[in-house]
Design an enzyme around this catalytic site. Structure first.
Site, mmCIF file in Angstrom:
data_model
loop_
_atom_site.group_PDB
_atom_site.id
_atom_site.type_symbol
_atom_site.label_atom_id
_atom_site.label_comp_id
_atom_site.label_asym_id
_atom_site.label_seq_id
_atom_site.Cartn_x
_atom_site.Cartn_y
_atom_site.Cartn_z
ATOM 1 N N GLU B 129 15.126 6.781 -1.770
ATOM 2 C CA GLU B 129 14.878 5.934 -2.949
ATOM 3 C C GLU B 129 14.385 6.737 -4.148
ATOM 4 O O GLU B 129 14.763 6.461 -5.293
ATOM 5 C CB GLU B 129 13.847 4.860 -2.585
ATOM 6 C CG GLU B 129 13.505 3.874 -3.675
ATOM 7 C CD GLU B 129 14.681 2.986 -4.036
ATOM 8 O OE1 GLU B 129 15.333 3.273 -5.052
ATOM 9 O OE2 GLU B 129 14.969 2.015 -3.306
ATOM 10 N N VAL B 132 16.638 8.791 -7.253
ATOM 11 C CA VAL B 132 17.195 8.260 -8.498
ATOM 12 C C VAL B 132 16.154 7.371 -9.169
ATOM 13 O O VAL B 132 15.583 6.485 -8.540
ATOM 14 C CB VAL B 132 18.465 7.416 -8.243
ATOM 15 C CG1 VAL B 132 19.032 6.906 -9.561
ATOM 16 C CG2 VAL B 132 19.502 8.210 -7.486
ATOM 17 N N GLY B 134 13.062 7.630 -10.238
ATOM 18 C CA GLY B 134 11.673 7.709 -9.748
ATOM 19 C C GLY B 134 11.066 6.441 -9.194
ATOM 20 O O GLY B 134 11.253 6.112 -8.026
ATOM 21 N N LYS B 205 22.603 11.934 -10.175
ATOM 22 C CA LYS B 205 22.086 10.592 -9.897
ATOM 23 C C LYS B 205 23.215 9.559 -9.914
ATOM 24 O O LYS B 205 23.241 8.640 -9.096
ATOM 25 C CB LYS B 205 20.998 10.240 -10.902
ATOM 26 C CG LYS B 205 19.749 11.093 -10.672
ATOM 27 C CD LYS B 205 18.844 11.110 -11.882
ATOM 28 C CE LYS B 205 17.574 11.901 -11.599
ATOM 29 N NZ LYS B 205 16.813 12.157 -12.850
#
Lengths: 428, 428
Positions: B129, B132, B134, B205
């Site tokens: 998680e 991408v 934060g 990302k």
């Protein structure tokens, strides 16, 4: 593989959307869950009614117990709404070991704890993503995305009808009554709009969000509620001039172990992300100790957005079925509830007063704030067309609610204060 | 209950945040998972280095294999970064049946498919998680929140450095080079900023988001990338005048079964929710066939936001451990990848030309568009201080990329076109 059989209670807007998605996306659902999903039975009020989708008449029933007592049904999807009947059906279904997906915020806000306890006892899933903020997966986000964090504040625009009305009033300088009428004609507001415009709908959603965010059992009665029917176009115009938009915000706050939850029209600074959430859109702003500021934005209602959330929950139930873990990933509040006292609830405030237009009045007014230790961020006085009155707008710094009550009481007893025209919480 | 033992690879910014959260929120983590979570061993580059948190020296090691080969370790949290070494360690850990939480976008974008395949083979969880955006739980949202929907478009501001630079350029009318220098001094940009400013970080990302959103294995090479180093303050000023902000957008689009993924500076209409995402904040806008428009906003990086996501994943792994279902809830792309051709990729475009300031030029220019069947939304011509040149700004309607290439080629061969000063994709 054996199909998972779903009993659908309700074939209104959302129910129709659920049928559309389950049928239209069947191949994707199989790829994701490993199982075909079949809407096997549907509860309707009138079997003979014409519908916008084609459904085999054999599947329709007007008797909910045909579905609840059907041993072939694995999952009940409840999109009929209402509270007492829905509760009976849910408890009946859980008693028989059926899992539940519901979009019913009223039910979950009022009887959520009881239903979830029964589900735990029976090892069943009860998922309700669609009950708050339609298409925004906010429940998953609070429970799983922020499982590691401590949330301190949740602010939500969680009622599309009121946000539509306030947006129109702001953009067009229109009066509340006129916009409400228009919203009713467009189908954005119900003929009896009380539940939306008085904030009750938002309060139910905040009950659910507060429970999830703070991990305590929030009751509907814990939510202090004020609606938008008293918001005037003058208030909105004054707010704009000072850099604010009026939004109906649900606000859940935590400090140490004490929480407060409220719904009220709020002056939101224009630079805050919630200020530009317009029309029927919803948004939930979440502040966590570690993560800081986040916001989740999307459609709050509507056939397909709400059905998306319902079917996403259905996918989760089916995955759990295939893993044999239903009822074992449930969210359980584990903290003791402690509500903030009025002394502990603090916010900035916007106050509009009509006062006598003569020397020394402003000094008297500001003295009242000082006497109750409320400090002021800004004061705006100007004479008004309605001589001999002047208008004073005051924005306070963070002030506790107990002090603010005393300030307002004192204003009411003062001859120079002709009227406390408006008071708003201020955020952003 | 037996504590879950975690081996932490890396004790930089994010690693320190992970230790803080796991230690500071221990009671909450136990309440949620049923198990204590212990950071049992930590890989560091230099054991003797002074640190901002107190960690028992016995836990530190400079040898990753001390951790990977330690049979007591259940979960590896990888926050060291880099690609090839990280990959070796991840595969080594999976080989030994350890679950993985990683914040490593580079690793997942380049070797994600291989690592996930090994995890599936070994029945291990790999969660990422934090890789991408934060603190925004966007991976959960795409995989679970929208499991029932068909996503057609993902647009992301997924690089905080470039968004900081573009925001500053826009707000202050400053030049790229000046703002970059300031960002480097403030620590928002690295001394070698290439990976951020040339769009490579955003591309990694978008590889991950495209894979999750479209359920196909997107490779990094599938992403067409253009950075912000060519964005001028003049472009931004022109954009603003026409109602646009320049943002570095990652855009993943699907039409039927074909997808395209790109990263480029984009003119975003000011009314679009992405246009007001400023500074180092990230946001991901997701459009689903059923749900419509949604947006998820929050901090894209930083010690605590990123650590929040890492520990939320750790909570999920521990819950799975206690349910005995690790590796069984993994996301697996199940669709075949088909990339759009240039004929299938369509967007609006903003084009700034310097042309000879004489009669008939505009007609010649617009004729070129017409010849390639590109229709125009607006054309703005005005003479420039730099006589005898005129500037023409053209915004096209949706035009396919193949046609646009031909248009630009033809401009390059025309005497009256002195320069194609800028070209931007347009969204919103």
């Amino acid at each position: 593989m054996k199909p998972i059989k779903v009993g659908l209670l309700g074939l209104g807007t959302v129910g129709t959307g659920v049928v559309r998605i389950v049928e239209g996306h069947q191949q994707d659902l199989v790829s994701q869950t490993g199982s075909p999903i079949e809407i096997a039975q549907i509860l309707v009020q009138d079997k003979s009614k014409a519908r916008s989708i084609s459904v085999s008449p054999d599947k329709l029933t007007e008797n909910p117990w045909d579905i609840i007592e059907n041993p072939d049904i694995d999952v009940i999807v409840e999109v009929m709404g209402g509270i007492e009947l829905a509760k009976q059906y849910m408890l009946g279904a859980l008693e028989r070991g059926k899992h539940i997906v519901t979009a019913n915020k009223d039910l979950m806000a009022v009887h959520g704890a009881e239903i979830l306890a029964k589900a735990a006892e029976k090892g069943c899933d009860v998922l309700y993503e669609a009950s708050v903020a339609g298409g925004i997966p906010i429940i998953r986000t609070l429970v799983e995305g922020f499982s590691s964090d401590r949330i301190t504040k949740i602010m939500g625009i969680v009622n599309g009808t009121t946000n539509y009305i306030l947006t129109k009033m702001s953009q067009e300088g229109a009066a509340y009554a006129d916009v409400l009428k228009e919203a009713q004609q467009l189908g954005y507001a119900e003929s009896d709009p009380t539940s939306d415009v008085e904030g009750f709908d938002a309060a139910r959603k905040m009950t659910i969000l507060g429970t999830l965010g703070f991990r305590v059992n929030v009751a509907l009665d814990d939510v202090e509620v004020k609606g938008i029917s008293g918001v005037t176009k003058e208030d909105i115009a004054y707010g704009k001039r000072l850099g604010y938009e009026v939004k109906l915000l649900g606000i859940a706050e935590r400090q140490d172990d004490s929480i407060s939850i409220s719904v009220q029209p709020t002056m939101v600074k224009q630079s805050h992300p919630l200020a530009s959430v317009n029309g029927v859109f919803n948004a939930v702003y979440v502040y966590g100790e570690a993560v800081g500021e986040t916001m989740f934005y999307g459609p709050g209602a509507g056939e397909m957005p709400t059905a998306t959330s319902v079917v996403a929950d259905l996918v989760a139930v089916v995955r759990n079925l295939n893993l044999g873990i239903n009822g074992r990933r449930a969210f359980v509040p584990y903290k003791e509830k402690k509500l903030k006292t009025d002394e502990q609830i603090a916010s900035k405030n916007f106050i509009l007063l009509h006062v006598a237009d003569k020397a020394g009045v402003l000094a008297q007014i500001t003295q009242v704030f000082a006497a109750h230790e409320v400090s002021l961020e800004s004061v705006l006085q100007h004479p008004n067309a309605m001589n001999p009155l002047a208008e004073i707008i005051i924005i306070t710094h963070d002030a506790n609610k107990a002090s603010m009550k005393k300030v307002l009481q004192q204003f009411e007893s003062m001859d120079v204060v002709h009227a406390i025209k408006s008071i708003y919480r201020v955020e952003g």
